[in-house]
Design an enzyme around this catalytic site. Structure first.
Site, PDB file in Angstrom:
ATOM      1  N   HIS A 140      43.159  34.823  41.478  1.00 60.14           N
ATOM      2  CA  HIS A 140      42.074  35.768  41.190  1.00 60.14           C
ATOM      3  C   HIS A 140      41.938  36.311  39.806  1.00 60.14           C
ATOM      4  O   HIS A 140      40.909  36.401  39.154  1.00 60.14           O
ATOM      5  CB  HIS A 140      42.039  36.988  42.198  1.00 60.14           C
ATOM      6  CG  HIS A 140      40.933  37.831  42.293  1.00 60.14           C
ATOM      7  ND1 HIS A 140      39.798  37.696  42.918  1.00 60.14           N
ATOM      8  CD2 HIS A 140      40.851  39.037  41.496  1.00 60.14           C
ATOM      9  CE1 HIS A 140      39.146  38.758  42.536  1.00 60.14           C
ATOM     10  NE2 HIS A 140      39.832  39.558  41.801  1.00 60.14           N
ATOM     11  N   GLU A 141      43.178  37.055  39.428  1.00 62.17           N
ATOM     12  CA  GLU A 141      43.253  37.692  38.228  1.00 62.17           C
ATOM     13  C   GLU A 141      42.876  36.662  36.945  1.00 62.17           C
ATOM     14  O   GLU A 141      42.203  37.045  36.084  1.00 62.17           O
ATOM     15  CB  GLU A 141      44.543  38.572  37.985  1.00 62.17           C
ATOM     16  CG  GLU A 141      44.744  39.502  39.231  1.00 62.17           C
ATOM     17  CD  GLU A 141      43.627  40.344  39.152  1.00 62.17           C
ATOM     18  OE1 GLU A 141      43.325  41.006  39.991  1.00 62.17           O
ATOM     19  OE2 GLU A 141      42.906  40.690  38.038  1.00 62.17           O
ATOM     20  N   HIS A 183      39.341  36.129  36.270  1.00 61.44           N
ATOM     21  CA  HIS A 183      39.017  36.922  35.114  1.00 61.44           C
ATOM     22  C   HIS A 183      39.277  36.492  33.722  1.00 61.44           C
ATOM     23  O   HIS A 183      38.198  36.621  32.854  1.00 61.44           O
ATOM     24  CB  HIS A 183      39.392  38.231  35.469  1.00 61.44           C
ATOM     25  CG  HIS A 183      38.893  39.108  36.648  1.00 61.44           C
ATOM     26  ND1 HIS A 183      37.439  39.370  36.673  1.00 61.44           N
ATOM     27  CD2 HIS A 183      39.719  39.498  37.729  1.00 61.44           C
ATOM     28  CE1 HIS A 183      37.712  39.806  38.083  1.00 61.44           C
ATOM     29  NE2 HIS A 183      38.676  40.003  38.569  1.00 61.44           N
ATOM     30  N   GLU A 188      34.409  38.516  39.970  1.00 62.73           N
ATOM     31  CA  GLU A 188      35.356  38.538  41.066  1.00 62.73           C
ATOM     32  C   GLU A 188      35.370  37.052  41.786  1.00 62.73           C
ATOM     33  O   GLU A 188      36.095  36.839  42.485  1.00 62.73           O
ATOM     34  CB  GLU A 188      34.851  39.413  42.008  1.00 62.73           C
ATOM     35  CG  GLU A 188      35.015  41.144  41.564  1.00 62.73           C
ATOM     36  CD  GLU A 188      36.093  41.302  40.790  1.00 62.73           C
ATOM     37  OE1 GLU A 188      36.168  42.167  39.907  1.00 62.73           O
ATOM     38  OE2 GLU A 188      37.262  40.807  41.110  1.00 62.73           O
ATOM     39  N   HIS A 245      40.149  51.484  44.466  1.00 57.46           N
ATOM     40  CA  HIS A 245      38.976  51.446  43.722  1.00 57.46           C
ATOM     41  C   HIS A 245      38.090  52.803  43.779  1.00 57.46           C
ATOM     42  O   HIS A 245      37.368  53.015  42.907  1.00 57.46           O
ATOM     43  CB  HIS A 245      38.117  50.333  44.238  1.00 57.46           C
ATOM     44  CG  HIS A 245      38.748  49.083  44.309  1.00 57.46           C
ATOM     45  ND1 HIS A 245      39.785  48.567  44.973  1.00 57.46           N
ATOM     46  CD2 HIS A 245      38.466  47.943  43.386  1.00 57.46           C
ATOM     47  CE1 HIS A 245      40.258  47.283  44.784  1.00 57.46           C
ATOM     48  NE2 HIS A 245      39.396  46.938  43.686  1.00 57.46           N
TER      49      HIS A 245
HETATM   50  C1  LIG Z   1      42.814  41.682  42.843  1.00 53.87           C
HETATM   51  C2  LIG Z   1      41.779  42.667  42.846  1.00 53.87           C
HETATM   52  C3  LIG Z   1      41.767  43.178  41.220  1.00 53.87           C
HETATM   53 SE1  LIG Z   1      39.831  43.145  40.598  1.00 53.87          SE
HETATM   54  C4  LIG Z   1      41.030  43.522  43.699  1.00 53.87           C
HETATM   55  O1  LIG Z   1      41.184  44.673  43.658  1.00 53.87           O
HETATM   56  N1  LIG Z   1      40.630  42.832  44.739  1.00 53.87           N
HETATM   57  C5  LIG Z   1      40.661  41.415  44.796  1.00 53.87           C
HETATM   58  C6  LIG Z   1      40.083  41.131  46.558  1.00 53.87           C
HETATM   59  C7  LIG Z   1      39.302  42.313  46.909  1.00 53.87           C
HETATM   60  C8  LIG Z   1      39.913  43.572  45.825  1.00 53.87           C
HETATM   61  C9  LIG Z   1      40.938  44.546  46.600  1.00 53.87           C
HETATM   62  O2  LIG Z   1      42.096  44.390  46.473  1.00 53.87           O
HETATM   63  O3  LIG Z   1      40.467  45.498  47.299  1.00 53.87           O
HETATM   64 ZN   LIG Z   2      39.092  41.040  40.380  1.00 51.28          ZN
END
Ligand SMILES: C=C(C[SeH])C(=O)N1CCC[C@H]1C(=O)O
Ligand SMILES: [Zn+2]
Length: 598
Positions: free
Chosen positions: A351-352, A355, A379, A481
């Site tokens: 995932h990372e 980016h 994402e 977040h």
């Molecule tokens: C892996 C990350 C860094 Se952009 C992330 O925050 N994600 C990826 C999946 C959804 C979200 C979370 O962990 O809440």
């Molecule tokens: Zn991400």
């Protein structure tokens, strides 16, 4: 005259973009230093640099606004001016910008430093969310331990940030208004550049809700069979602490005791990674190999030199939540994550790195266009790779899964495992920003925060807190977040469009043929397909230079986000769940919760 003005505007834009790149580089370095080592000094420096850069951006903005760019003929030049006309939080007077930055820094350091005591050993009180609390939720099946850990984490990481959150909302709303938005909600929605973005988001939810409701009913049944009627009711919401994740956002860790055909061989990637002595570096190199197999870019040397891929053991405080960084100098790109050897981190690393791949593909665009076509695109990139990597076919190719049956039951088990990650996540992600839209718009006031948060969680996700909640609690901030001012609709959108992208890439790779049972979308692995990689690269190279429908069309031929990809991928599971829930007489949906939280 107008032509001369436009020529001058084009020249100014070149200078502005160069200066903006340097300013963003300075601010990003200071943020990196702070987030990778939370000290008073680094925090002070990050604040000072951010305020200096904001003043520079304000001066440049004044000059930008002296151009009559609305009349320009060159659409591309107009698009650049339009983007630079949005100053963001730098539009705030310096004192208010300082209050905004400090409110966010306070929440972020509360979250990063939060620790709780262990349920079984109350003298052991150095448990962080990563890796300790995450591991407890992955492994424990003791409802009392899970309830205790859930309550302690929300007390340590959520409640203390309530005051900071209100300050943050007020300051950020002020910034929104200075940028011509009614509130931050419209600012965030504006990033999707469509007149009816909010309605599109709601339409996507109506498309996937029936599938979610079937998953929810099935999982609730099997949790009830395991924990009993008193812990999990037959028709109510699911208690949030039993779903294998501190935020109940993905439910992978209940797979092992809830899957449709338990007698089929288990697919435990974590055990395989550990037994094959995978290290964080080996996980990163494996992910890089996947991108290179598609004729996409490998990671530059600077990436390996400057990334932080494991939690340093020098006792420092740092933001462990995984992140990928663009330093806006076309050469410095880094990941910071506290990797542990698990299947979850195997996916997170892809995932990372997705980016980073996007950063690399658009690194020679003007700085103003170095962003995702919309936030959801950014994402989706890494997750597209994980959709291929997670197939039994690919895991066997990597020696992470021994040979097994390829029959219907195994396919249902595989789809169920993917559904616990991709289907159940959708309402969680949608709720996080529905909540914040309400706060930014003032329909949720400070005295309603927790009540409205749980009303949304119950209404869309069908989960309830493990114990009564009050406005002394502030559970939203227990999610990274929300404590770090990161918009979340991007993930909701990503989990929809990644299947549209996957479908097109799989067709290009010859791995998926609609209607052909030997070429199922859910068994597609695009590994080694340069046809797929080249098509994806072309879309990524566009950055945000065009409205996102143009980027989506370049890869998929579609100009709309829709759930057809998700629904096609999970169709066999949906049919199976409907039949199974019918067979067991499971109640679909949930009645109101009996837990007091308003
Ligand atoms: C892996 C990350 C860094 Se952009 C992330 O925050 N994600 C990826 C999946 C959804 C979200 C979370 O962990 O809440
Ligand atoms: Zn991400």
């Amino acid at each position: 005259e107008r032509a001369a003005e436009e020529a001058a505007g084009r020249e100014f834009m070149r200078t502005l973009d160069d200066l903006t790149g340097r300013a963003k580089n300075r601010r990003t370095i200071a943020s990196w230093d702070y987030e990778s080592n939370i000290t008073e000094h680094n925090r002070e420096r990050q604040l000072q640099v951010a305020l200096e850069v904001a003043e520079e951006e304000k001066e440049l903005w004044k000059e930008t606004m002296t151009y009559l760019w609305h009349e320009f003929e060159d659409e591309d030049l107009k698009r650049m001016f339009q983007k630079y006309s949005k100053l963001g939080s730098s539009a705030l007077p310096e004192d208010l910008n300082q209050r905004l930055i400090e409110a966010i820094n306070n929440m972020q350091s509360i979250y990063a430093k939060a620790t709780i005591c262990d349920y079984n050993d109350r003298s052991k009180c150095n448990l962080y969310v990563e890796p300790e609390v995450t591991n407890i939720f992955a492994q424990s099946t003791d409802p009392e331990e899970l309830k205790y850990t859930w309550l302690e984490w929300h007390k340590a990481a959520g409640a203390p940030s309530k005051g900071n959150f209100t300050e943050y909302v007020n300051m950020k709303n002020e910034a929104a208004k200075l940028n011509g938005y009614d509130s931050v909600a419209e600012w965030w929605l504006g990033e999707y550049e469509e007149p009816d973005t909010e309605e599109q988001f709601a339409e996507l939810w109506t498309q996937v809700k029936p599938l979610y409701d079937q998953m929810h009913a099935y999982v609730r049944r099997h949790l009830r069979l395991r924990y009993g009627e008193d812990v999990v009711s037959a028709r109510g919401p699911i208690p949030a602490h039993l779903l294998g994740n501190i935020w109940a956002q993905t439910w992978n860790h209940v797979e092992k005791f809830t899957r449709p055909y338990p007698e089929k061989p288990d697919v435990d990637v974590t055990a395989a990674l550990v037994s094959q002595n995978y290290t964080a570096l080996k996980i990163f190199k494996t992910a890089e190999d996947f991108f290179k197999s598609l004729n996409l870019s490998g990671m530059p040397d600077l990436f390996w030199e400057r990334s932080i891929i494991e939690k340093p053991n020098d006792g420092r405080d740092m933001v462990c939540h995984a992140s990928a960084w663009d330093f806006f100098d076309s050469e410095d790109f880094r990941i910071k994550q506290c990797t542990t050897i698990t299947s979850a981190f195997f996916k997170t690393t892809h995932h990372e790195m997705g980016h980073i791949q996007y950063y690399l593909q658009y690194k020679d665009l003007p700085v103003v266009y170095r962003a995702g076509a919309n936030p959801g695109f950014h994402e989706a990139v890494g997750d597209i790779m994980s959709l291929s990597v997670s197939t039994p076919k690919h895991l066997r190719l990597m020696g992470l899964l021994e040979d097994g049956p390829e029959d219907l039951e195994s396919n249902i088990n595989q789809l169920y495992k993917m559904g616990l990650e991709k289907i159940v996540f959708l309402p969680f992600a949608y709720v996080l920003d529905l909540f914040r839209y309400g706060v930014f718009r003032g329909t949720t006031s400070e005295s309603d925060y927790n009540c409205h948060f749980w009303q949304l969680r119950e209404s869309l996700q069908g989960v309830e807190p493990p114990a009564p909640r009050s406005e002394e609690d502030f559970d939203p901030a227990a999610k990274y977040h929300i404590s770090s001012d990161v918009e979340y609709m991007r993930y909701y959108i990503s989990y929809i469009i990644q299947f549209q992208f996957h479908r097109s890439l799989c067709q290009l790779a010859g791995e998926y043929v609609p209607g052909d049972p030997d070429k199922l979308l859910s068994n597609c692995d695009i590994y080694n397909s340069t046809a797929a990689g080249n098509a994806l690269g072309k879309m990524l190279q566009m950055g945000s230079s065009k409205p996102w429908p143009d980027a989506m069309e370049a890869l998929t031929g579609q100009r709309k986000m829709d759930a057809s990809g998700v629904l096609e991928y999970f169709q066999p599971l949906y049919d199976w769940l409907k039949e199974e829930n019918e067979r067991t007489g499971e109640y679909i949906g949930w009645e109101p919760s009996n837990v007091q939280y308003c």
